[in-house]
Design an enzyme around this catalytic site. Structure first.
Site, PDB file in Angstrom:
ATOM      1  N   LYS A 221      41.010  66.180  48.077  1.00 18.17           N
ATOM      2  CA  LYS A 221      41.584  66.141  49.140  1.00 18.17           C
ATOM      3  C   LYS A 221      43.044  67.209  49.625  1.00 18.17           C
ATOM      4  O   LYS A 221      42.892  67.236  50.599  1.00 18.17           O
ATOM      5  CB  LYS A 221      41.885  64.957  49.733  1.00 18.17           C
ATOM      6  CG  LYS A 221      40.732  64.535  49.816  1.00 18.17           C
ATOM      7  CD  LYS A 221      40.558  62.993  50.271  1.00 18.17           C
ATOM      8  CE  LYS A 221      39.646  62.541  50.484  1.00 18.17           C
ATOM      9  NZ  LYS A 221      38.870  61.020  51.101  1.00 18.17           N
TER      10      LYS A 221
ATOM     11  N   LYS B  88      27.831  68.205  47.211  1.00 15.05           N
ATOM     12  CA  LYS B  88      27.659  66.494  47.268  1.00 15.05           C
ATOM     13  C   LYS B  88      28.039  66.430  48.478  1.00 15.05           C
ATOM     14  O   LYS B  88      28.478  66.682  49.506  1.00 15.05           O
ATOM     15  CB  LYS B  88      29.068  65.673  47.427  1.00 15.05           C
ATOM     16  CG  LYS B  88      29.491  64.281  47.500  1.00 15.05           C
ATOM     17  CD  LYS B  88      30.618  63.628  47.052  1.00 15.05           C
ATOM     18  CE  LYS B  88      31.360  63.898  47.938  1.00 15.05           C
ATOM     19  NZ  LYS B  88      32.410  63.206  47.654  1.00 15.05           N
TER      20      LYS B  88
ATOM     21  N   LYS C 297      30.482  64.404  54.957  1.00 12.97           N
ATOM     22  CA  LYS C 297      30.319  63.998  56.227  1.00 12.97           C
ATOM     23  C   LYS C 297      31.329  65.376  56.536  1.00 12.97           C
ATOM     24  O   LYS C 297      31.234  66.593  57.430  1.00 12.97           O
ATOM     25  CB  LYS C 297      31.422  63.652  57.184  1.00 12.97           C
ATOM     26  CG  LYS C 297      32.051  62.547  56.245  1.00 12.97           C
ATOM     27  CD  LYS C 297      32.330  60.788  57.103  1.00 12.97           C
ATOM     28  CE  LYS C 297      32.236  60.477  55.906  1.00 12.97           C
ATOM     29  NZ  LYS C 297      31.793  59.172  56.763  1.00 12.97           N
TER      30      LYS C 297
END
Ligand code: TYM
Length: 338
Positions: free
Chosen positions: A120, A202, A205
């Site tokens: 992230k 994976k 979104k």
């Protein structure tokens, strides 16, 4: 001999999901669908993790709307406020309170090793805030505040759960037995659904390619289109085998929504091409999601019910965590509250 009349105490489950948009098929098959089944056997507590969501930039009005939608979706996916505690994380202040105490039993080095933090911080390099770094401590607080025995999650959250276990063990060692050390519950199938466009990654979104990710409120045409475009391989046989990442992923999804085994799926599509298979998967997913979508549409129109329900759940949650917080505050040496 003493009569065994007392019912055995149910084990407790806690899990949560972030309100960062409509749930993906990965969220659903990997986690939320299993939450529903677990309500039979366990005492379940399920939350919408809005405190976690602000570790990345959020537009306030949108976050509020997404939180309401996520709560409605969670109920539409089968979570039953009559049987389980369902609420929004920020409505129970104990999560944030306990998080502070636990952060003092968490090592900088441990947090630095979290792969989701590294990932992230790469994706949000303009906003590497302290909350993004301490996010797993808040997740530990969510779980430990309820003394949960089991935590149903997808494979990507396993490292965070390991950390929660370490924090609990360290605290217990230092201050005496306080927290239940939780186990993770990872579904045997679908714990890591992959992107339809790159089956080595994976399903998420944040996929750059919109066709890689199916959302559970996608309409039938969109679902069919996304599955038709799914990346597979240059062979023709529908079978579950190492190296066939795209087909393996589609088989996992098909199995999850139809209940068929891999052997049954292989037999059903023997001699047929990938095209037929992809259409069948799309159809099965759309059919499976249709009742859930109808229930969501019904619930989201009733904001008063949703607001009452999440607040009622938060009150029940608060009553459970108050005891843990009192115990923790005493153990660490805080003065008594009058
Ligand atoms: P979140 O919101 O990213 O995801 C919610 C759940 O969905 C699972 N999941 C997947 N499973 C299979 N395949 C995928 N492609 C896939 N993508 C997501 C996740 O593993 C997760 O179980 N930090 C958590 C939320 C949280 C939490 C908690 C979870 C906050 N506090 C306490 C458990 C216990 C998160 O961001 O999940």
């Amino acid at each position: 001999m003493a009569e065994q009349t007392t019912e055995q105490k149910k084990q407790r489950i806690f899990s949560a999901i972030q309100p960062t948009g409509v749930f993906t098929l990965g969220n659903y098959i990997g986690a939320v669908r299993n939450w529903d089944k677990l309500q039979e056997q366990y005492e379940c507590i399920y939350a919408i993790a809005d405190l976690h969501a602000i570790t990345v930039m959020q537009e306030p009005a949108k976050l509020r709307q997404n939180t309401m939608r996520a709560f409605a979706l969670m109920l539409a996916c089968g979570m039953d406020p009559e049987r389980s505690i369902t609420f929004v994380q920020s409505l129970n202040p104990h999560h944030a309170e306990l998080s502070w105490v636990l952060s003092c039993s968490t090592m900088f080095g441990e947090l630095s090793r979290m792969t989701q933090f590294k990932d992230k911080s790469r994706r949000h390099s303009d906003n590497i805030n302290a909350g993004l770094f301490t996010y797993p401590v808040l997740m530990a607080a969510d779980i430990l505040a309820y003394n949960a025995d089991l935590v149903p999650i997808g494979a990507d959250q396993k490292q965070h759960l390991e950390l929660a276990r370490n924090i609990a063990q360290r605290f217990n060692q230092r201050y005496g037995d306080t927290f239940t050390v939780p186990d993770c519950y990872i579904a045997p199938q679908g714990a890591r659904l992959m992107s339809l466009q790159d089956p080595t990654k994976k399903m998420s979104k944040s996929d750059e390619n919109a066709n890689g990710c199916v959302f559970i409120l996608d309409d039938k045409d969109t679902i069919l289109r996304k599955f038709k475009r799914a990346v597979t391989d240059s062979e023709t046989e529908v079978c579950f085998r190492e190296g066939k990442d795209g087909i393996n992923n589609l088989m996992t999804i098909y199995s999850a929504v139809t209940g068929k085994t891999f052997a049954e799926i292989e037999a059903e599509f023997a001699g047929k091409g990938y095209g037929d298979f992809k259409t069948a998967v799309g159809e099965a997913v759309a059919d499976h999601l249709a009742p859930l979508q109808a229930e969501y549409n019904r619930l989201i129109a009733d904001k008063a019910y949703l607001t009452a329900c999440m607040n009622n759940g938060a009150e029940q949650a608060f009553r459970l965590t108050r005891r843990t917080l009192q115990k923790v505050y005493r153990k660490v040496g805080f003065v008594d509250r009058k």
